[in-house]
Scaffold this motif. Structure first.
Motif, short mmCIF file in Angstrom:
data_model
loop_
_atom_site.label_atom_id
_atom_site.label_comp_id
_atom_site.label_asym_id
_atom_site.label_seq_id
_atom_site.Cartn_x
_atom_site.Cartn_y
_atom_site.Cartn_z
N MET A 88 50.58 -11.86 44.02
CA MET A 88 50.66 -10.55 44.66
C MET A 88 50.52 -9.44 43.63
SD MET A 88 53.08 -9.26 47.62
CE MET A 88 52.59 -7.88 48.59
N PHE A 90 50.96 -5.27 43.26
CA PHE A 90 51.63 -4.17 43.95
C PHE A 90 50.99 -2.82 43.65
CE2 PHE A 90 54.60 -7.58 43.22
CZ PHE A 90 55.32 -7.66 44.39
N ASN A 94 54.62 -2.94 38.93
CA ASN A 94 55.84 -3.73 38.79
C ASN A 94 55.77 -4.77 37.68
OD1 ASN A 94 56.63 -2.26 40.95
ND2 ASN A 94 56.53 -3.93 42.43
N LEU A 95 55.24 -4.38 36.54
CA LEU A 95 55.34 -5.27 35.38
C LEU A 95 56.79 -5.30 34.94
CD1 LEU A 95 52.21 -4.23 33.29
CD2 LEU A 95 52.47 -6.13 34.86
N PHE A 96 57.21 -6.43 34.37
CA PHE A 96 58.60 -6.54 33.92
C PHE A 96 58.78 -5.68 32.66
CE2 PHE A 96 57.76 -10.98 35.65
CZ PHE A 96 58.07 -10.59 36.93
N ASN A 97 59.53 -4.60 32.82
CA ASN A 97 59.61 -3.61 31.75
C ASN A 97 60.30 -4.10 30.48
OD1 ASN A 97 58.37 -1.62 33.33
ND2 ASN A 97 60.31 -1.19 34.37
N ARG A 156 48.82 -11.41 35.62
CA ARG A 156 50.11 -12.10 35.79
C ARG A 156 50.08 -13.00 37.03
NH1 ARG A 156 55.36 -8.54 36.52
NH2 ARG A 156 54.33 -8.05 38.50
N GLN B 137 60.85 -4.44 40.64
CA GLN B 137 61.04 -5.48 39.63
C GLN B 137 61.50 -6.78 40.29
OE1 GLN B 137 60.75 -5.09 36.00
NE2 GLN B 137 59.55 -3.37 36.71
N GLN B 159 67.48 -5.55 31.99
CA GLN B 159 67.22 -4.12 32.15
C GLN B 159 68.48 -3.37 32.54
OE1 GLN B 159 63.58 -3.01 34.29
NE2 GLN B 159 62.92 -5.13 34.15
#
Lengths: 247, 238
Positions: A88, A90, A94-97, A156, B137, B159
């Motif tokens: 999916m 978005f 919504n990358l993992f920060n 990803r 997230q 986070q």
């Protein structure tokens, strides 16, 4: 003919209600292997909700979804296992920060698919190179532009080697000059026979890349056809007025 | 002026040097730090556990049907309400004289009491942090097939902890200072050391001003360490 193509996703009378508002009022759709299905429609028409129901990020309140012939809305089905096979993308990337790009890409493959770190890294690097971001593995998401982030988000999803890719308005949050680079990647995927469901406002993309275009309004599929049929010869009134506004 | 200095140095010698009294302070610092650090660790474990339980309950409509989770969530609710609603000193007295009435291990009792107490506060701090992480997230984590707890562990909690680090530092400082009430169960922490010495020398100024300065230095040291950690964790920001 399409008869020999395997059915990947099929929905039957899919419904979703938020409190009293019915966002989906019974949607039937079949997506076959290699299909590029583009869903268009005015905002609030339920197209994003429909897409998010497909991998149950939104819990449907009625109807059924079959993925590879298995009813994934039934109680006993393990949705996490199915999601591994449904990539999916978005609107807001919504990358993992908290992780580098490379860690974003190998998290799923190493934790869920049982790949070693080296194997996952090799797979990710190949895909990164393919979208032209091969040198970005060590960066953090905050160091990239929107278009780059979205290309990473696509990679990803691809790293899990999904059977279908779901795109939820992938270019809507991008600056205009970055839309092209993301659409380019998506076009590349479509050419390589990736099964895709794309919710978008990019009519040019729908016309050029879409094999089937679905027009949704008011929680229902109003019209469905080839890009030529939808854009050049629209039948229902609402599609006509929608196209008059956006084209 | 000369007399003042003479007096000062006499008081100082009496309160710190004579009879190796500085050792008493040093031991006191050791006890204070031991209770603080161990209590913080216990508090972190409890706090993380409770915040995850409560978020799991609040964020997942399907998980809410699980009776075990509902009981657990209810228990967490009661725990935070009771702990935050009663004075720390009363909790410590109950812990020492009621629950562990047969034990004379004051350090263990103090560590448990303070750990359980700060767990309630840390759980609310961490919960706030978890809620402040963008919903996308969680969705992204779930969309690649991670389950709720995996997504929490790899994506949300790192986070959340980063964003609540200043509040956790605050909690640590509060904890350090609050441990001075362990004197009521007779534990010889830094404050008790000053009280003992005051009892011997009848000098109040030197011991109490002295430990006030020591507490201040300890707090400054902890703030410094927290700042360093914060800066190190900021690598993923531009």
């Amino acid at each position: 003919m399409s008869a020999e193509k395997r059915v990947v996703i099929r929905t039957e009378g899919l419904e979703k209600a938020f409190r009293r508002i019915k966002a989906l009022k019974g949607v039937d759709l079949t997506i076959k292997d290699g299909d590029v299905v583009v869903i268009i429609g005015p905002s609030g028409s339920g197209k994003s909700t429909f897409l998010r129901c497909l991998n149950r990020l939104e819990e449907p309140t009625g109807g059924k979804i079959f993925f590879n012939g298995e009813d994934i809305t039934s109680r006993g089905s393990d949705i996490n296992r199915h999601r591994q096979k449904m990539g999916m993308v978005f609107q807001h990337f919504n990358l993992f920060n908290n992780m580098t790009i490379m860690d974003n890409l190998i998290l799923g493959p190493t934790k869920l698919l049982g790949l070693s770190k080296a194997e996952a890294t090799e797979r990710a690097q190949k895909l990164l190179d393919r979208v032209g971001l091969g040198d970005r593995g060590a960066n953090y998401p905050s160091q990239l532009s929107g278009g780059q982030k979205q290309r990473i988000a696509i990679v990803r999803a691809l790293c899990m080697e999904p059977e279908v890719m779901l795109f939820d308005e992938p270019t809507s949050a991008l600056d205009p000059e970055m839309v092209g680079e993301v659409l380019e990647v998506m076009k590349d995927l479509a050419m390589n026979k990736t099964t895709m469901v794309v919710v978008t406002h990019e009519m040019g993309f729908a016309r050029e890349v879409g094999e089937r275009v679905i027009f949704m309004d008011d929680g229902q599929i109003m019209e469905e056809g080839t890009p030529q049929e939808i854009f050049d010869n629209p039948q229902c009134e609402r599609l006509k007025s929608f196209l008059a506004k956006v084209l | 002026m000369k007399e003042f200095f003479a007096e000062f140095s006499k008081d100082f010698t009496q309160s710190f040097i004579e009879a190796d009294r500085w050792k008493l302070y040093l031991k006191g610092i050791g006890v204070t730090l031991e209770v603080t650090v161990l209590a913080l660790l216990i508090g972190l474990v409890i706090g993380l556990f409770i915040s995850v339980v409560r978020c799991l309950h609040d964020q997942n409509p399907s998980a809410r049907r699980n009776p075990l989770l509902r009981i657990l969530n209810g228990f967490c609710h009661i725990y935070t309400t009771v702990i935050r609603g009663t004075p720390m000193m009363v909790q410590l007295l109950i812990m020492y004289f009621v629950i562990f009435a047969s034990s004379r291990n004051q350090i263990m009792v103090a560590v448990l009491a303070f750990g359980i107490n700060s767990g309630a506060y840390i759980s609310e701090i961490v919960r706030g942090g978890i809620m402040s992480v963008d919903r996308g997230q969680m969705e992204a984590g779930r969309s690649i097939g991670l389950n709720y707890l995996q997504t929490m562990r790899y994506i949300i909690i790192p986070q959340a902890l980063k964003s609540v680090l200043p509040s956790l530092g605050n909690e640590l400082i509060t904890l350090l200072k609050e441990t001075s009430i362990v004197t009521v169960i007779g534990l010889r922490d830094l404050t008790k050391a000053a009280m003992l010495i005051q009892g011997k020398t009848y000098q109040a100024f030197m011991p109490f001003i002295g430990i006030a300065l020591i507490y201040l230095l300890l707090v400054l040291g902890l703030s410094f360490i927290m700042n360093r950690i914060e800066r190190r964790l900021r690598v993923d920001e531009r």
